[in-house]
Enzyme design. Structure first.
Site, mmCIF file in Angstrom:
data_model
loop_
_atom_site.group_PDB
_atom_site.id
_atom_site.type_symbol
_atom_site.label_atom_id
_atom_site.label_comp_id
_atom_site.label_asym_id
_atom_site.label_seq_id
_atom_site.Cartn_x
_atom_site.Cartn_y
_atom_site.Cartn_z
ATOM 1 C CB CYS A 98 10.845 19.147 36.710
ATOM 2 S SG CYS A 98 12.623 19.069 36.350
ATOM 3 C CG ASP A 107 26.396 37.489 16.765
ATOM 4 O OD1 ASP A 107 25.955 37.724 15.619
ATOM 5 O OD2 ASP A 107 26.777 36.369 17.118
ATOM 6 C CB CYS A 162 12.878 21.940 38.651
ATOM 7 S SG CYS A 162 12.672 22.831 37.104
ATOM 8 C CG ASP A 175 25.435 35.764 24.282
ATOM 9 O OD1 ASP A 175 26.278 36.615 24.625
ATOM 10 O OD2 ASP A 175 25.711 34.835 23.486
ATOM 11 C CG HIS A 234 15.503 21.029 33.461
ATOM 12 N ND1 HIS A 234 14.809 21.132 34.643
ATOM 13 C CD2 HIS A 234 16.819 21.008 33.807
ATOM 14 C CE1 HIS A 234 15.660 21.157 35.656
ATOM 15 N NE2 HIS A 234 16.889 21.085 35.175
ATOM 16 C CB CYS A 277 10.700 23.427 34.105
ATOM 17 S SG CYS A 277 11.373 21.772 33.838
#
Lengths: 372, 372
Positions: A309, A91, A304, A266, A335, A306
């Protein structure tokens, strides 16, 4: 190199696309995890890659203050500094410095402010922001803008927007004065005022930009106002360049924005929420600090895939949070970022399959608290 | 299962060995990273495995207070709770509760104390410690001991040691009252007094233990006193069982203790030092907070093969520490644990090659500050 953008498929205003940089290709719509100080908080670059992040965001103002552009430049730029091989967008520092309400003074030249680190006087100008972003060697830099607050009168919003347009011209001149490390995106301002947004866009399009961003939203305006601005503005934006909606947002807001033609996002929400124990699940958030999870042997989300999880219970995550263990922040961040990046994959898949509207219609819209 | 120990090679008092548990084999001499609250701070289990850790330590007192043995037991024990597949040793809580100086009252029954978490009254007895450790289902549990402070008069040390011996008998009875999850190690006490140490050992050997620990050291005594205790005590310890020196220590102290016949170590130094920015290098420590590292593009240790040293500069690590970034604690912990585990590999290799004394003679002995 200048980023290149291709649109691969459309669905109404929405697009499936591909953004190519010197550090790889970004499939759009894409979400950029935020790496304020040269690190996406709690994550290694390898973990981010494993989650499927193709681009991250770095904060120019923060890096300018700590460790300073010069230290990053010694490493050949932010990629080398933080050991991240994929794309980086930085940015301009505009939004960040305008968040320092009591500490800043705006002039035509730029912004004077007191460093929140040590109280020393500092300033940010379009030229200064470009010099820092060139030193950071990001793939995508952002023009310095004066971020119009919300609410603002039309006169205030106009003054701020017009200043941003003059700063955009100066940013462009400085960034492209010699061989740039990447490409510079412009930022459309104008608050929630249609005429100002269109005037801002028109002013910017007098110069060449490889992408355009929409700034000055996600600053407190109602959701409906924001969607209206998108609906009024986006149809006038070039179709051959990526559109980046800065600082947005919650998952359902990404869905609604993609439907209105946005390609890049973002937001600190997934990472910041994670460190506060707020974990995304379909249709909402669970607050792991709730005593209901003390003996809960389920993963955060049984559906999930991930790492967190697959291996840990809510009871364990609650325990780590209670003990302020670093691993808790790590597992929660994994997660939540997985949740966001998986959503972007689902959005892209539905765009490829021509089923975006059905996907969006079925996507839950929970009530949210912005206080984390 | 009861842990089994084999001695594979000897060099003077030192031994190369192999300790077998239901959760894998530990090559000795071994260092156990400390995982107080069911997490080795900042690390995932996979990262610990990648570093070569074969066994970690869990703190019974901490886990008893948060989240409570019952919550861990719901996960089938500490392995399931924290997703660690290799061996775990749990301490008894004795050392921890005795560290709460102002908060405790010792009786023959056990220790009453105020919880440092919420001030509530709590107590720890040999039977209670065994029940918790059985619920944690560690591969190696420790008998509850009364940890003699330093300095202590011989009378004080004797009283404390004799209480520990009575508690060891009670610990043994309770731990083995029904099918145990692992094996129970006894702890030799007696302060720095030779006769008391030998009396403690003699008392313990009236029962069967699969391993013996030396407690009450690393509590403030001079290095020479500690080495003298080892030299006076270890030659009388059984040769067919592992010897665990609790709470030690700095790298050169591990080398000196291995030379005197120690097989197992645990210590918070590598992990705690890491989070404080103290990074181990051959012959000493660098404090990453030193301004000398602001522009230093070297890794922590150019000769180190750890993940951190392969990918990050001192300047980046200094920056992360300054910004209190979680990744800084992670990268520093990886490096320091690698340093310790690499030392243990080098010690085992020198034992296998018959070159331990040469290795130890060449090993640097820096001046250390215990204040981190």
């Amino acid at each position: 190199m200048q980023p290149r953008f291709e649109v691969l498929a459309r669905s109404g205003a929405a697009r499936l696309g591909r953004l190519t940089t010197a550090h790889g290709t970004i499939e759009t719509p894409a979400f950029m995890p935020v790496g304020t100080y040269g690190t996406v908080k709690a994550m290694t670059p390898e973990e981010l890659e494993g989650l499927g992040a193709q681009i991250i965001l770095g904060n120019t103002l923060h890096l300018m203050l700590r460790p300073g552009a010069e230290v990053v430049a010694l490493h050949g730029g932010l990629h080398g500094f933080m050991h991240w091989q994929r794309a980086i967008l930085t940015d301009s520092g505009g939004f960040q410095v305008f968040s320092l309400e009591s500490l800043r003074k705006i002039t035509e030249e730029g912004v004077r402010f007191r460093s929140p680190i040590d109280g020393s006087e500092a300033h940010l100008t379009p030229e200064g922001s470009m010099d820092v972003q060139r030193a950071l060697a990001s793939d995508i830099a952002m023009a310095l803008d004066d971020c119009t607050p919300y609410p603002a009168t039309e006169a205030e919003a106009r003054e701020s927007m017009e200043r941003s347009m003059r700063w955009a011209v100066r940013s462009h001149a400085r960034y492209y004065a010699s061989e740039p490390p990447g490409g510079l995106f412009a930022i459309v301002q104008g608050g929630v005022h249609r005429a100002l947004r269109l005037a801002s866009l028109e002013a910017l399009l007098k110069l060449e930009w490889p992408g355009l961003a929409i700034g000055g939203l996600a600053v407190g305006e109602p959701q409906e106002e924001r969607l209206r601005v998108l609906e009024e503005l986006v149809p006038h934006m070039p179709t051959d360049r990526p559109r980046y909606l800065m600082g947005v947002g919650f998952p359902e807001e990404l869905v609604e924005s993609v439907q209105r033609g946005i390609d890049l996002f973002d937001c600190v929400i997934p990472t910041r929420h994670a460190r506060n124990g707020h974990l995304f699940v379909p249709g909402g958030v669970i607050n792991i600090r709730n005593s209901a999870y003390t003996r809960d042997l389920q993963p955060i989300d049984p559906g999930c895939a991930c790492y967190t999880c697959r291996h840990y219970t809510r009871a364990y995550l609650k325990h780590l949070d209670r003990c302020k263990e670093i691993l808790g922040s790590r597992l929660s961040t994994i997660h939540n970022l997985h949740f966001y990046l998986e959503l972007m994959r689902a959005l892209r898949a539905s765009l490829a399959a021509g089923t975006l509207d059905a996907f969006a219609a079925a996507y839950p819209r929970p009530r949210r608290s912005r206080v984390a």
